[in-house]
Motif scaffolding. Structure first.
Motif, PDB file in Angstrom:
ATOM      1  N   GLY A 154      60.462 -60.781 -24.840  1.00  9.73           N
ATOM      2  CA  GLY A 154      59.341 -61.877 -25.408  1.00  9.73           C
ATOM      3  C   GLY A 154      58.689 -61.373 -26.193  1.00  9.73           C
ATOM      4  N   ARG A 155      59.148 -60.190 -26.911  1.00  7.26           N
ATOM      5  CA  ARG A 155      58.444 -59.665 -28.045  1.00  7.26           C
ATOM      6  C   ARG A 155      59.135 -59.081 -29.145  1.00  7.26           C
ATOM      7  NH1 ARG A 155      54.961 -56.061 -23.538  1.00  7.26           N
ATOM      8  NH2 ARG A 155      55.002 -57.550 -21.838  1.00  7.26           N
ATOM      9  N   ASP A 156      58.877 -58.180 -30.170  1.00  3.00           N
ATOM     10  CA  ASP A 156      59.553 -58.118 -31.184  1.00  3.00           C
ATOM     11  C   ASP A 156      61.051 -57.652 -30.942  1.00  3.00           C
ATOM     12  OD1 ASP A 156      58.342 -55.877 -30.262  1.00  3.00           O
ATOM     13  OD2 ASP A 156      58.696 -54.701 -32.087  1.00  3.00           O
ATOM     14  N   VAL A 157      61.266 -56.733 -29.829  1.00  2.00           N
ATOM     15  CA  VAL A 157      62.575 -56.534 -29.479  1.00  2.00           C
ATOM     16  C   VAL A 157      63.207 -57.436 -28.817  1.00  2.00           C
ATOM     17  CG1 VAL A 157      63.744 -54.406 -28.384  1.00  2.00           C
ATOM     18  CG2 VAL A 157      61.971 -54.125 -29.628  1.00  2.00           C
ATOM     19  N   SER A 283      59.105 -53.066 -50.490  1.00  2.00           N
ATOM     20  CA  SER A 283      60.291 -53.005 -50.142  1.00  2.00           C
ATOM     21  C   SER A 283      60.821 -52.014 -48.981  1.00  2.00           C
ATOM     22  CB  SER A 283      61.258 -52.773 -51.239  1.00  2.00           C
ATOM     23  OG  SER A 283      61.241 -53.751 -52.271  1.00  2.00           O
ATOM     24  N   GLY A 284      59.817 -51.444 -48.189  1.00  2.00           N
ATOM     25  CA  GLY A 284      59.887 -50.431 -47.261  1.00  2.00           C
ATOM     26  C   GLY A 284      60.123 -51.354 -45.938  1.00  2.00           C
ATOM     27  N   THR A 285      60.082 -50.462 -44.856  1.00  2.00           N
ATOM     28  CA  THR A 285      60.120 -50.871 -43.504  1.00  2.00           C
ATOM     29  C   THR A 285      58.838 -50.731 -42.739  1.00  2.00           C
ATOM     30  OG1 THR A 285      62.617 -50.876 -43.672  1.00  2.00           O
ATOM     31  CG2 THR A 285      61.595 -51.054 -41.290  1.00  2.00           C
ATOM     32  N   SER A 286      58.044 -51.454 -42.256  1.00  2.00           N
ATOM     33  CA  SER A 286      57.079 -51.363 -41.437  1.00  2.00           C
ATOM     34  C   SER A 286      57.273 -51.257 -39.816  1.00  2.00           C
ATOM     35  CB  SER A 286      55.940 -52.250 -41.736  1.00  2.00           C
ATOM     36  OG  SER A 286      55.461 -52.171 -42.972  1.00  2.00           O
ATOM     37  N   TYR A 287      58.285 -52.327 -39.445  1.00  4.23           N
ATOM     38  CA  TYR A 287      58.569 -52.621 -38.332  1.00  4.23           C
ATOM     39  C   TYR A 287      59.834 -52.859 -37.955  1.00  4.23           C
ATOM     40  CZ  TYR A 287      53.497 -53.483 -38.535  1.00  4.23           C
ATOM     41  OH  TYR A 287      52.056 -53.238 -38.897  1.00  4.23           O
ATOM     42  N   GLY A 288      60.506 -52.670 -36.952  1.00  9.80           N
ATOM     43  CA  GLY A 288      61.804 -53.075 -36.547  1.00  9.80           C
ATOM     44  C   GLY A 288      62.883 -52.408 -37.264  1.00  9.80           C
ATOM     45  N   ALA A 289      63.916 -52.975 -37.385  1.00 12.04           N
ATOM     46  CA  ALA A 289      65.280 -52.545 -37.715  1.00 12.04           C
ATOM     47  C   ALA A 289      65.270 -51.999 -39.352  1.00 12.04           C
ATOM     48  CB  ALA A 289      66.476 -53.483 -37.442  1.00 12.04           C
ATOM     49  N   PRO A 341      57.610 -62.552 -32.257  1.00 12.89           N
ATOM     50  CA  PRO A 341      56.588 -62.253 -31.230  1.00 12.89           C
ATOM     51  C   PRO A 341      56.055 -60.893 -31.429  1.00 12.89           C
ATOM     52  CG  PRO A 341      58.279 -63.407 -30.029  1.00 12.89           C
ATOM     53  CD  PRO A 341      58.707 -62.873 -31.429  1.00 12.89           C
ATOM     54  N   PHE A 342      55.000 -60.705 -32.219  1.00 14.41           N
ATOM     55  CA  PHE A 342      54.370 -59.393 -32.525  1.00 14.41           C
ATOM     56  C   PHE A 342      53.141 -59.552 -32.879  1.00 14.41           C
ATOM     57  CE2 PHE A 342      54.583 -55.577 -35.466  1.00 14.41           C
ATOM     58  CZ  PHE A 342      54.919 -54.509 -34.328  1.00 14.41           C
ATOM     59  N   VAL A 343      52.425 -58.413 -33.440  1.00 18.08           N
ATOM     60  CA  VAL A 343      50.961 -58.557 -33.751  1.00 18.08           C
ATOM     61  C   VAL A 343      50.742 -59.708 -34.929  1.00 18.08           C
ATOM     62  CG1 VAL A 343      50.505 -56.230 -33.228  1.00 18.08           C
ATOM     63  CG2 VAL A 343      51.067 -56.668 -35.354  1.00 18.08           C
ATOM     64  N   LEU A 344      49.519 -60.333 -34.859  1.00 16.84           N
ATOM     65  CA  LEU A 344      49.262 -61.408 -35.985  1.00 16.84           C
ATOM     66  C   LEU A 344      48.813 -60.627 -37.311  1.00 16.84           C
ATOM     67  CD1 LEU A 344      49.329 -64.520 -36.003  1.00 16.84           C
ATOM     68  CD2 LEU A 344      46.865 -64.146 -35.758  1.00 16.84           C
ATOM     69  N   SER A 345      49.289 -61.006 -38.308  1.00 17.10           N
ATOM     70  CA  SER A 345      48.921 -60.378 -39.513  1.00 17.10           C
ATOM     71  C   SER A 345      47.396 -61.220 -40.079  1.00 17.10           C
ATOM     72  CB  SER A 345      50.015 -60.795 -40.696  1.00 17.10           C
ATOM     73  OG  SER A 345      51.278 -60.397 -40.353  1.00 17.10           O
ATOM     74  N   TRP A 346      46.797 -60.202 -40.694  1.00 17.56           N
ATOM     75  CA  TRP A 346      45.490 -60.453 -41.246  1.00 17.56           C
ATOM     76  C   TRP A 346      45.581 -61.686 -42.497  1.00 17.56           C
ATOM     77  CZ3 TRP A 346      43.621 -55.031 -42.661  1.00 17.56           C
ATOM     78  CH2 TRP A 346      42.837 -54.380 -41.448  1.00 17.56           C
TER      79      TRP A 346
END
Length: 430
Positions: A154-157, A283-289, A341-346
């Motif tokens: 139920g979240r990002d993973v 072009s980097g990776t902040s979260y996830g795969a 389903p992850f943190v909301l962005s500003w």
């Protein structure tokens, strides 16, 4: 261990709100400590308000990326990479956090030796910085930023079937990412989550300890501007008279629905031959795969559709100065915001504050925000539904004028930093 004691540099400030929050009664001076590796981050408004109150002494502890503002002393700590080969894979994150906590401990010991003992501490548990706080300052009031609690469902993973599942070992390691947060929750006096859904990710036994208070949006800064212009690198100047599709993310990656957005473009651009697509993000990776080796998610998903779109109408801006970012929101015809389903962005709330017509993913974090006609929701994986929503907004702009007005009113009424969020935060100070 190296500590860099940095003196203030100028950043935008916020008018003090502490007397209003206290019902007109000035609080006695306090020693206030902020602990966040990227200070000020979520603490920009509350730190400024407390620094503006006469007599308060404000100190922040952060890493090399932290910056300060007038009347706030910043102590930077350094981190060094350690060889984690001998550390059990389940414990590697905690090992890294413990090493960071040691650097914070050294920084705080130096501070304590200079006679600064905090009455109040604001801290984010995400990187291990909170581990020494209660031991060092047993009488301080600790207000914890409760941004997100990891879980396997139920979240990002485990949300996106396109990418590999973590498996049993991965789920155990994911669960252990919460260790520092759990310790911090047991030791804090109160927690703060920015949205109801983010609060709901935390274990039920701790939720009564967590208030829902967003850090807020400066709606006086982020507002509609009908004469805004934005110049692209090719010299073209865009305004609200053009059809402009905007998409913003810190990094262009699946967690923020970049793949879904890109796959919607062939249909949208075919239906709207004058539309310009403006994409902001690194072009980097902040979260996830992580993307395939030797590629970025940007190149991966652009290659997938490049033969089906007019590349002359797709503009990747990378990361841009805030002034240019606000210009884009102000000229946007439709703003697309997607997230697991992850943190909301500003950026979502800022887009709404700027009066954007928002088309967003129908995922849990967005249901806290998009309602009562202030935006449109489309199922995250339904590319046709997303395309249809965007095309509808572009083809009938006048029909969505009221939606734009509702979006801004919603943010002003519920997420305005100075008038709503900051006064609520100041009530927790005690």
């Amino acid at each position: 261990m190296q500590i860099d004691d940095t003196r203030p540099v100028m950043v935008p400030t916020l008018t003090s709100m502490e007397d209003r929050a206290a019902g007109g009664r000035a609080r006695p001076p306090m020693n206030v400590l902020f602990v966040h590796n990227n200070f000020p981050a979520q603490y920009r408004h509350i730190a400024r308000a407390l620094a503006d109150q006469p007599g308060n002494r404000i100190v922040a502890v952060g890493s090399s990326t932290a910056v300060t503002s007038p009347d706030i002393r910043l102590i930077k700590y350094s981190t060094t990479k350690a060889d984690a080969a001998a550390v059990h894979p389940f414990a590697r994150r905690f090992d890294t956090e413990a090493r960071r906590a040691e650097e914070v401990l050294y920084a705080l010991s130096s501070l304590s030796g200079q006679g600064f003992v905090p009455d109040l501490i604001f801290a984010h548990p995400g990187w291990g910085e909170t581990l020494p706080l209660r031991t060092m300052f047993p009488r301080a009031r600790i207000i914890l930023y409760c941004e997100f609690y990891y879980g396997a469902e139920g979240r990002d993973v485990g949300f996106d079937p396109e990418f590999p599942m973590t498996g049993l070992d991965g789920n155990v390691a994911l669960h252990l990412k919460n260790a520092t947060t759990l310790l911090a929750l047991t030791e804090c006096d109160v927690g703060v989550s920015p949205t109801p859904w983010q609060r709901s990710t935390f274990p039920a036994e701790f939720r009564s300890k967590i208030e829902v208070i967003h850090e807020g949006v400066d709606t006086d800064e982020v507002k509609p501007n009908p004469v805004a212009r934005h110049q692209l690198s090719n010299g073209a100047i865009l305004s609200a008279d053009d059809e402009v599709i905007t998409y913003v993310s810190r990094n262009l990656e699946p967690v923020r629905g970049f793949h879904v957005f890109m796959r919607s473009l062939p249909r949208i651009m075919a239906a709207r031959p004058n539309a310009q697509v403006v994409i902001v993000g690194g072009s980097g990776t902040s979260y996830g795969a992580h993307p395939p080796k030797g590629a970025s998610w940007k190149s991966t998903f652009l290659d997938e559709i490049r033969s089906d779109i007019d590349l002359r109408r797709v503009h990747f801006l990378g990361r841009i100065p805030r002034e240019q970012y606000l210009e884009l929101l102000q000229i946007s015809s439709v703003h697309v915001y997607l997230t697991y389903p992850f943190v909301l962005s500003w950026s979502l709330l800022e887009a709404m504050s700027a009066g954007c017509a928002v088309v967003a993913s129908d995922t849990a974090p967005l249901r806290d925000i998009i309602s009562d006609g202030n935006g449109l929701l489309a199922p995250f994986f339904d590319i046709d539904a997303l395309s249809d929503q965007v095309i509808s907004v572009l083809s009938r702009p006048r029909a969505f004028k009221k939606m734009r007005m509702k979006a801004r009113s919603f943010v002003r009424d519920n997420y305005d930093a100075k008038r709503v969020c900051l006064p609520r935060m100041l009530t927790l100070v005690g």
